[in-house]
Design a protein around this motif. Sequence first.
Motif, PDB file in Angstrom:
ATOM      1  N   ILE A   1      -8.086  48.950  41.449  1.00  0.00           N
ATOM      2  CA  ILE A   1      -7.601  47.912  40.535  1.00  0.00           C
ATOM      3  C   ILE A   1      -8.291  46.575  40.787  1.00  0.00           C
ATOM      4  CG2 ILE A   1      -5.371  49.073  40.271  1.00  0.00           C
ATOM      5  CD1 ILE A   1      -4.126  47.058  42.121  1.00  0.00           C
ATOM      6  N   ASP A   2      -8.885  46.393  41.974  1.00  0.00           N
ATOM      7  CA  ASP A   2      -9.669  45.179  42.210  1.00  0.00           C
ATOM      8  C   ASP A   2     -10.966  45.197  41.397  1.00  0.00           C
ATOM      9  OD1 ASP A   2      -7.848  44.028  43.901  1.00  0.00           O
ATOM     10  OD2 ASP A   2      -8.807  44.754  45.745  1.00  0.00           O
ATOM     11  N   TYR A   3     -11.484  46.393  41.122  1.00  0.00           N
ATOM     12  CA  TYR A   3     -12.748  46.534  40.403  1.00  0.00           C
ATOM     13  C   TYR A   3     -12.574  46.477  38.890  1.00  0.00           C
ATOM     14  CZ  TYR A   3     -15.663  47.691  44.446  1.00  0.00           C
ATOM     15  OH  TYR A   3     -16.371  47.637  45.619  1.00  0.00           O
ATOM     16  N   VAL A   4     -11.393  46.840  38.384  1.00  0.00           N
ATOM     17  CA  VAL A   4     -11.197  46.930  36.936  1.00  0.00           C
ATOM     18  C   VAL A   4     -10.074  46.003  36.499  1.00  0.00           C
ATOM     19  CG1 VAL A   4     -11.985  49.309  36.931  1.00  0.00           C
ATOM     20  CG2 VAL A   4      -9.538  48.837  37.066  1.00  0.00           C
ATOM     21  N   SER A   5     -10.061  45.678  35.213  1.00  0.00           N
ATOM     22  CA  SER A   5      -8.986  44.865  34.660  1.00  0.00           C
ATOM     23  C   SER A   5      -7.940  45.763  34.025  1.00  0.00           C
ATOM     24  CB  SER A   5      -9.543  43.894  33.605  1.00  0.00           C
ATOM     25  OG  SER A   5      -9.844  44.577  32.408  1.00  0.00           O
ATOM     26  N   THR A   6      -6.848  45.173  33.611  1.00  0.00           N
ATOM     27  CA  THR A   6      -5.792  45.947  32.949  1.00  0.00           C
ATOM     28  C   THR A   6      -6.193  46.364  31.542  1.00  0.00           C
ATOM     29  OG1 THR A   6      -4.731  43.860  32.299  1.00  0.00           O
ATOM     30  CG2 THR A   6      -3.889  44.952  34.278  1.00  0.00           C
ATOM     31  N   ASP A   7      -7.360  45.919  31.079  1.00  0.00           N
ATOM     32  CA  ASP A   7      -7.862  46.389  29.787  1.00  0.00           C
ATOM     33  C   ASP A   7      -8.294  47.844  29.861  1.00  0.00           C
ATOM     34  OD1 ASP A   7      -7.546  43.965  28.373  1.00  0.00           O
ATOM     35  OD2 ASP A   7      -9.400  43.178  29.223  1.00  0.00           O
ATOM     36  N   LEU A   8      -8.586  48.325  31.067  1.00  0.00           N
ATOM     37  CA  LEU A   8      -8.943  49.729  31.257  1.00  0.00           C
ATOM     38  C   LEU A   8      -7.675  50.489  31.638  1.00  0.00           C
ATOM     39  CD1 LEU A   8     -11.406  51.668  31.322  1.00  0.00           C
ATOM     40  CD2 LEU A   8     -11.427  51.339  33.804  1.00  0.00           C
ATOM     41  N   GLN A   9      -7.277  51.436  30.792  1.00  0.00           N
ATOM     42  CA  GLN A   9      -6.000  52.110  30.946  1.00  0.00           C
ATOM     43  C   GLN A   9      -6.157  53.620  30.984  1.00  0.00           C
ATOM     44  OE1 GLN A   9      -2.395  50.427  30.230  1.00  0.00           O
ATOM     45  NE2 GLN A   9      -3.680  49.064  31.458  1.00  0.00           N
TER      46      GLN A   9
END
Length: 221
Positions: free
Chosen positions: A128-136
């Motif tokens: 989750i440090d690498y990706v944003s919450t836009d990626l689900q």
Amino acid sequence: MSHVHSNCCLTFTARITSKPRNHNQHHNHHLLHLSLFPPNSSTVSRKRGITFRASLDNPLPPISLDQTNPFQLIPASDIVRNFYGGINRHDLASVEPLIAPNCVYEDLVFPSPFVGRKSILEFFGKFIDYVSTDLQFVIDAISEEDSTTVGVTWHLEWKGRPFPFSKGCSFYRLGIKNGIRQIIYARDSVEPAIKPGESALIAIRGVTWLLQRFPKLAEWI
């Protein structure tokens, strides 16, 4: 951090039996199905289970049926839904109690499994440090009937659009300890970016030929 809300789908089945008027008549059984479906949700009943389609417009819930023991009565499939929901929200605090302390998590992208709740949470913390919450994570189908094992097919979406090379399937085994149902084993298999096609069959045939000719090579596998 954005929070998502969910709609739930519950199906109840009741059997109604009418008494026969005389000995020559048989019992009449009627099945009454009561279903609660939210707007814009999609649920398909199947003979061997239920297929649940979640999307960004219909995300997965953190469910709590009993505040004193929140995971005791929740079905295994909902434990897995909560797992994906927590990752989507970047909420590891809600994911932690779903994982058994000695859980083994195999992501086949990595050479060795993650063993123990701490190691698994550290892995997802990096994710989750690498990706944003836009990626689900979006669940395409999930098995419902078994209380000890759950199978899931899923894919990733970026702002509602399918993300490339992100289809996957996962297997979860759950156990109950001290009255709490938790994930004790998991395995993820993710779509490869490079797809060898029929050449993979040729490679398998070559390896099996070598093993048949030189059986001692099997010791190196």
